[in-house]
Design an enzyme around this catalytic site. Sequence first.
Site: not given
Ligand code: UDP
Length: 359
Positions: A209
Amino acid sequence: MASLPNVMTVVGARPQFVKAAVVSRALAEAGIAEKLVHTGQHYDANMSSVFFEELGLPPVSLSLGIGGGSHGQNTGRMIEALETAILDMKPDLLLVYGDTDSTLAGAIAASKLGVPIAHVEAGLRSYNKAMPEEINRILTDHVSELLFCPSAASCSILEGEGIEAVRIHNVGDVMFDAVKQFSEVARNRSRIMEKLGLEQGSYSLLTFHRKENTDDTARLSSILEGIGRIAGKVLFPVHPRTRAKMQSAGLSAPANVIEIDPVGYFDMLLLESSARLIITDSGGVQKEAYYHGVPCVILRDETEWTELVDARASTLAGASADRIAKAAEGCGRDELEPSNLYGYGDSSLKIAQIIGRRA
Ligand code: UDP
């Protein structure tokens, strides 16, 4: 004895709900009062309320409902609303997580009012200033009083930027606490494997994303091409931004991909631990792959979590279809060298202790 500080926490995006869940619990156990403000950056039920329901987060004291605009619009509106909230709630400390617009808005509002800031996940750098997250992290770190770093490397980065050592604390990664605390309950409660008819180790899991991948049609199309070359089923919980950009670019997922809506944290933990491979541009999911011992291909040209690549738990593939296909082929569980790269799963406890001592 000095009284414990009143904490105001600003959250707004999915990864922050996961991080706040474990820290809020530790603060409550330490007797530290906390008020949670939700900016509204993520507002869909499956991006927000499911996490509050599952993870036992404290009730939201104030919901700002700010989302859907540009980075500048959202950040500006959040700063204004958070300034009012800080004046009203009079916290002794403002707590922020990670690197989103909500993080930066909280940090700016508090710093202008002279309220000390604690930043969880401090000291991470991609050295890519085209990422909105990189700007958010650098600025937040430099106005924070308590910098909670996930690793020795992130502490050194902050010291290298001139931040005094007394403000920097190597506490480990709070997302490891979350994996440790919630994996068993996820195994007991989640029915996602049966629902989707999936067998352990029979599929790869995909999430992406980041703006650099979704807003650049050439990269987006190349990633989808690379995913199409991966052997076997690829399960893809599609982030709302990625879905919107695929639609506007007229791109669809390759035939081996099963698209589903974003899932709650319990379902995600189970999908991750049961996957044979994880492919992601998410910071959180990269680390979760490592905690579950599942190999990971990173859809980025660089990562802030460099230890994962050095330990060969993850492989950087960027958006190149060839590199994605090759990395996916070369990944295997036996290559992993497990170690405690980001602490021992007691980060939230350490954070609560340090905040409590500040009183
Ligand atoms: N996550 C979730 N459901 C989904 C995709 C991700 O619960 O469909 C969780 C994932 O396990 C992690 C967090 O969301 O704990 C990560 O968020 P994201 O990828 O949006 O953000 P980033 O870590 O890249 O900032």
